[in-house]
Design a protein around this motif. Structure first.
Motif: not given
Length: 501
Positions: A48-53, A248-250, A383-384
């Motif tokens: 999830e971090y990887t896709a978001t970054i 912000f997007l979390f 959702d996050s």
């Protein structure tokens, strides 16, 4: 012909339980899904971090080259404010370093170019003292994209010299907020971030310049991580009140387990993931950002939605408007909801560029595939956000308003909940938002049996501090059977939910 990349991605999606994360990875082109899975497999990166970054890096690479028209004259640049939430060790920093490496390398090349230009400029200045130079060179400026430790003045100065746009890349987002008053009590960093998000021009006075600098089209991306025990710093009263938190997007992974290292993985032939990733980022960076004759004003290409995409986008946004219009009390309106359309449009632009880079689409407009993907991403980020909010002090006021639950039985209707809320001085909207929240808590406090009917989740305990008589049916003598059980309070369940996310 079998698409091997697509097939491999489908297999990896099952192996890594992508469905359980809730992240809509399918909205990414296959080539980028493959890169993500390689990083998850070989580098132990969080998916999830990887896709978001990856989205953030693409937004930074795009910058002011393309804008998206949301509606009429409302046009926005391509930028995102993002926060990676998670416990220490979950791996927020490593994917940041990897995925932003090509952009840092791009900055390195610009630095080397600036040094060569400055050497030539310095030589000319030396010659100028001895003879007249017919065509004097302009003093070169260093163009940089990534900044991490900065003052407000430095941020604007760097952006002024780079009209394409910049990114504030910080390992710990709290350090950025804490730095607001590090250098001066008059720092306007937060105000500038709010203005930039709204597309307003930024102005600043540089000591070395006679006139103030002006940035007509600010494009500032922002991304960093935060540990769960520091969330209250983000949800401080002033940041909630001025709307900064809402922008912000979390990203808050549901699985907080750190993956174990695989023995023997180093002996495998590793794919050259960095080369592939750098190719696509550089493809976007090589798209020129048009600049006006003044040398500082970006002239982006504005992309419109296709007719089909516009209808879909408007219908989605109108559903949010209907929800907001249904609120009578102004104090109950969630300001965050009315800001979702801007982030959704930017995400649609990013997905369009990603698909173009992958060779899957054109750049003539934002099509419906990109719009649908952006809305799926927004749903994931929301959702996050809701789970992050449940862990922060921001939810404390909500928990204090859950007392009306004691006025309803083990099984109750929405009408009974509304009546209990009235008796407790809680608004109808708060009651229904509480019902939704307590059904989604992990573990849930309430179960939605069917439309309009709810049931409390009970936990048996021999030393229950409180009991509730729950009707369990009627026996032959018309006597109710009574069961004694501990009923979790909303606050207790929220705490347990936070520890089991």
């Amino acid at each position: 012909m079998i698409d091997t990349d697509k097939l491999a991605n489908q297999i990896h999606a099952e192996v890594f339980d992508v469905a359980k994360t809730g992240f809509p990875l399918n909205v990414f082109p296959d080539v980028f899904q493959k890169i993500i899975f390689e990083l998850v497999n070989y580098e132990n990166f969080n998916l999830e971090y990887t896709a978001t970054i990856m989205l953030s890096a693409f937004a930074t690479a795009i910058g002011n080259t393309y804008h998206v028209r949301i509606k009429g004259k409302w046009v926005t640049a391509c930028f995102l404010y993002m926060i990676l939430v998670g416990r220490p060790g979950l791996g927020k920093t490593p994917p940041l370093g990897f995925l932003y490496f090509p952009i840092r390398d791009y900055d390195k090349r610009l630095l080397e170019q600036a040094r060569r230009e400055y050497d030539a400029y310095a030589q000319q200045q030396a010659v100028k003292k001895e003879s007249d130079v017919t065509e004097p060179m302009e003093k070169p400026h260093l163009v940089q994209t990534v900044i991490s430790d900065f003052t407000q003045e430095a941020m604007l100065s760097v952006h002024y010299d780079n009209p394409r746009g910049i990114v504030l890349l910080v390992d710990e987002i709290v350090s950025l907020f804490n730095s607001v008053k590090r250098y001066s009590t008059k720092s306007n960093l937060i105000e500038d971030l709010l203005s930039a998000y709204s597309g307003q021009q930024l102005k600043a006075v540089r000591k070395s310049e006679v006139f103030p600098i002006c940035i007509p089209y600010p494009c500032i991306n922002l991304i960093g991580g935060i540990q769960t025990n520091l969330l209250d710093e983000i949800f401080r009263k002033e940041y909630v009140a001025n709307g900064l938190t809402d922008r912000f997007l979390f990203v808050f992974p549901k699985n907080k387990k750190i993956p174990k290292w695989q023995i023997g993985i180093e002996q495998e032939k590793r794919p050259d993931t960095m080369s592939k990733w750098s190719y696509y980022i550089n493809k976007v960076l090589n798209v020129a950002c048009p600049i006006s004759e003044d040398g500082v004003t970006a002239q982006p290409i504005v992309l419109d939605f296709s007719d089909e995409a516009r209808i879909y986008f408007y219908n989605w946004n109108n559903s949010i408007i209907d929800e907001v219009n249904g609120v009578e009390d102004d104090n109950e309106v969630e300001s965050r909801k009315v800001k979702l359309n801007g982030n959704a449009a930017r995400l649609a632009l990013i997905l369009q560029v990603m698909r173009w880079a992958a060779g899957d689409s054109q750049m003539s407009c934002i099509d419906i595939t990109s719009v649908k993907g952006a809305i799926q991403l927004i749903e994931y980020f929301e959702d996050s956000y809701n789970r992050v909010k449940a862990m922060s002090g921001m939810e404390e006021s909500n928990r204090n308003q859950d007392g009306w639950l004691a006025l309803v039985g083990g099984t109750f209707t929405s009408a009974e909940a509304e009546l209990a809320g009235q008796k407790s001085g809680v608004s109808r909207r708060t009651v229904f938002s509480t019902l939704k929240r307590l059904c989604e808590t992990n573990p849930p406090v309430l179960l939605k049996v069917k439309q309009g009917l709810y049931e409390k989740v009970v936990k048996h305990c021999t030393t229950a501090p409180c009991t509730s008589a729950l009707s369990n049916g009627v026996d032959a003598n018309d006597e109710q059977k009574v069961q004694s059980a501990e009923v979790q309070s909303a606050s207790d369940a929220q705490k347990e939910g936070g520890n089991n996310e």
